[in-house]
Design a protein around this motif. Sequence first.
Motif, PDB file in Angstrom:
ATOM      1  N   ALA A  92      21.267 -60.835  40.821  1.00  0.00           N
ATOM      2  CA  ALA A  92      22.577 -61.034  40.189  1.00  0.00           C
ATOM      3  C   ALA A  92      22.527 -60.594  38.729  1.00  0.00           C
ATOM      4  N   LEU A  93      21.497 -61.001  38.013  1.00  0.00           N
ATOM      5  CA  LEU A  93      21.345 -60.597  36.611  1.00  0.00           C
ATOM      6  C   LEU A  93      21.234 -59.077  36.493  1.00  0.00           C
ATOM      7  N   ASP A  94      20.483 -58.466  37.389  1.00  0.00           N
ATOM      8  CA  ASP A  94      20.291 -57.012  37.360  1.00  0.00           C
ATOM      9  C   ASP A  94      21.595 -56.240  37.501  1.00  0.00           C
ATOM     10  N   VAL A  95      22.542 -56.808  38.228  1.00  0.00           N
ATOM     11  CA  VAL A  95      23.808 -56.094  38.455  1.00  0.00           C
ATOM     12  C   VAL A  95      24.927 -56.611  37.552  1.00  0.00           C
ATOM     13  N   GLY A  96      24.575 -57.473  36.592  1.00  0.00           N
ATOM     14  CA  GLY A  96      25.549 -57.934  35.610  1.00  0.00           C
ATOM     15  C   GLY A  96      26.392 -59.125  36.030  1.00  0.00           C
ATOM     16  N   LEU A  97      25.919 -59.893  37.008  1.00  0.00           N
ATOM     17  CA  LEU A  97      26.642 -61.085  37.439  1.00  0.00           C
ATOM     18  C   LEU A  97      25.943 -62.333  36.907  1.00  0.00           C
ATOM     19  N   PRO A 146      24.289 -65.667  37.443  1.00  0.00           N
ATOM     20  CA  PRO A 146      23.702 -66.346  38.595  1.00  0.00           C
ATOM     21  C   PRO A 146      24.346 -67.693  38.916  1.00  0.00           C
ATOM     22  N   GLU A 147      24.660 -68.474  37.891  1.00  0.00           N
ATOM     23  CA  GLU A 147      25.224 -69.806  38.119  1.00  0.00           C
ATOM     24  C   GLU A 147      26.564 -69.758  38.845  1.00  0.00           C
ATOM     25  N   ARG A 148      27.289 -68.655  38.731  1.00  0.00           N
ATOM     26  CA  ARG A 148      28.589 -68.525  39.400  1.00  0.00           C
ATOM     27  C   ARG A 148      28.518 -67.705  40.678  1.00  0.00           C
ATOM     28  N   ASN A 149      27.373 -67.095  40.953  1.00  0.00           N
ATOM     29  CA  ASN A 149      27.286 -66.181  42.084  1.00  0.00           C
ATOM     30  C   ASN A 149      26.198 -66.520  43.091  1.00  0.00           C
ATOM     31  N   VAL A 150      25.377 -67.523  42.802  1.00  0.00           N
ATOM     32  CA  VAL A 150      24.324 -67.970  43.716  1.00  0.00           C
ATOM     33  C   VAL A 150      24.428 -69.487  43.822  1.00  0.00           C
ATOM     34  N   LEU A 151      24.466 -69.993  45.049  1.00  0.00           N
ATOM     35  CA  LEU A 151      24.670 -71.421  45.257  1.00  0.00           C
ATOM     36  C   LEU A 151      23.689 -71.961  46.294  1.00  0.00           C
ATOM     37  N   LEU A 152      22.991 -73.029  45.948  1.00  0.00           N
ATOM     38  CA  LEU A 152      22.165 -73.765  46.894  1.00  0.00           C
ATOM     39  C   LEU A 152      22.970 -74.984  47.311  1.00  0.00           C
ATOM     40  N   SER A 153      23.272 -75.063  48.592  1.00  0.00           N
ATOM     41  CA  SER A 153      24.130 -76.125  49.114  1.00  0.00           C
ATOM     42  C   SER A 153      23.343 -76.990  50.096  1.00  0.00           C
ATOM     43  N   VAL A 154      23.424 -78.309  49.935  1.00  0.00           N
ATOM     44  CA  VAL A 154      22.735 -79.244  50.819  1.00  0.00           C
ATOM     45  C   VAL A 154      23.779 -80.060  51.559  1.00  0.00           C
ATOM     46  N   THR A 155      23.761 -79.966  52.890  1.00  0.00           N
ATOM     47  CA  THR A 155      24.649 -80.773  53.725  1.00  0.00           C
ATOM     48  C   THR A 155      23.791 -81.766  54.500  1.00  0.00           C
ATOM     49  N   GLU A 156      24.420 -82.553  55.340  1.00  0.00           N
ATOM     50  CA  GLU A 156      23.655 -83.504  56.154  1.00  0.00           C
ATOM     51  C   GLU A 156      22.687 -82.795  57.090  1.00  0.00           C
ATOM     52  N   GLN A 157      23.081 -81.619  57.582  1.00  0.00           N
ATOM     53  CA  GLN A 157      22.299 -80.919  58.591  1.00  0.00           C
ATOM     54  C   GLN A 157      21.388 -79.821  58.056  1.00  0.00           C
ATOM     55  N   VAL A 183      13.384 -67.259  47.438  1.00  0.00           N
ATOM     56  CA  VAL A 183      14.556 -66.464  47.811  1.00  0.00           C
ATOM     57  C   VAL A 183      15.658 -66.673  46.782  1.00  0.00           C
ATOM     58  N   LYS A 184      15.870 -67.909  46.376  1.00  0.00           N
ATOM     59  CA  LYS A 184      16.905 -68.211  45.377  1.00  0.00           C
ATOM     60  C   LYS A 184      16.620 -67.484  44.065  1.00  0.00           C
ATOM     61  N   ARG A 185      15.378 -67.539  43.614  1.00  0.00           N
ATOM     62  CA  ARG A 185      15.009 -66.866  42.367  1.00  0.00           C
ATOM     63  C   ARG A 185      15.239 -65.357  42.482  1.00  0.00           C
ATOM     64  N   HIS A 186      14.879 -64.780  43.627  1.00  0.00           N
ATOM     65  CA  HIS A 186      15.075 -63.340  43.846  1.00  0.00           C
ATOM     66  C   HIS A 186      16.562 -62.978  43.785  1.00  0.00           C
ATOM     67  N   GLY A 211      23.670 -69.333  49.287  1.00  0.00           N
ATOM     68  CA  GLY A 211      24.785 -68.418  49.452  1.00  0.00           C
ATOM     69  C   GLY A 211      25.040 -67.580  48.221  1.00  0.00           C
ATOM     70  N   VAL A 212      25.776 -66.482  48.431  1.00  0.00           N
ATOM     71  CA  VAL A 212      26.197 -65.615  47.332  1.00  0.00           C
ATOM     72  C   VAL A 212      27.714 -65.546  47.342  1.00  0.00           C
ATOM     73  N   SER A 213      28.280 -65.300  46.167  1.00  0.00           N
ATOM     74  CA  SER A 213      29.733 -65.212  46.032  1.00  0.00           C
ATOM     75  C   SER A 213      30.269 -63.984  46.762  1.00  0.00           C
ATOM     76  N   GLU A 214      31.578 -63.965  46.985  1.00  0.00           N
ATOM     77  CA  GLU A 214      32.212 -62.807  47.615  1.00  0.00           C
ATOM     78  C   GLU A 214      31.974 -61.550  46.789  1.00  0.00           C
ATOM     79  N   GLU A 215      32.025 -61.698  45.455  1.00  0.00           N
ATOM     80  CA  GLU A 215      31.814 -60.556  44.574  1.00  0.00           C
ATOM     81  C   GLU A 215      30.394 -59.989  44.730  1.00  0.00           C
ATOM     82  N   MET A 216      29.414 -60.863  44.775  1.00  0.00           N
ATOM     83  CA  MET A 216      28.040 -60.393  44.924  1.00  0.00           C
ATOM     84  C   MET A 216      27.810 -59.834  46.320  1.00  0.00           C
ATOM     85  N   ASP A 217      28.378 -60.460  47.330  1.00  0.00           N
ATOM     86  CA  ASP A 217      28.277 -59.970  48.692  1.00  0.00           C
ATOM     87  C   ASP A 217      28.872 -58.560  48.786  1.00  0.00           C
TER      88      ASP A 217
END
Length: 77
Positions: free
Chosen positions: A35-40, A42-53, A27-30, A58-64
Amino acid sequence: MPFTAVAKVARSRYETDPAVQMWMTGVKRHIEELALDVGLVPERNVLLSVTEQEVRLGVSEEMDAYLRESSGGWRID
């Protein structure tokens, strides 16, 4: 920067189930390729976040915003 979650899974499942890790990686790769296809950048617009739970992808507000406005629609409100 705020991000909109597009996928999430319990951290315990992510850490113990290789199928879940492969799914999240796919999913992350997709989303990064999209993001690349639309000119964004990826490093600034796609984020993998790990919390305790959980692990969230996620995607940035711009990509959303782009995905909401594109043909086919991102969400049905």
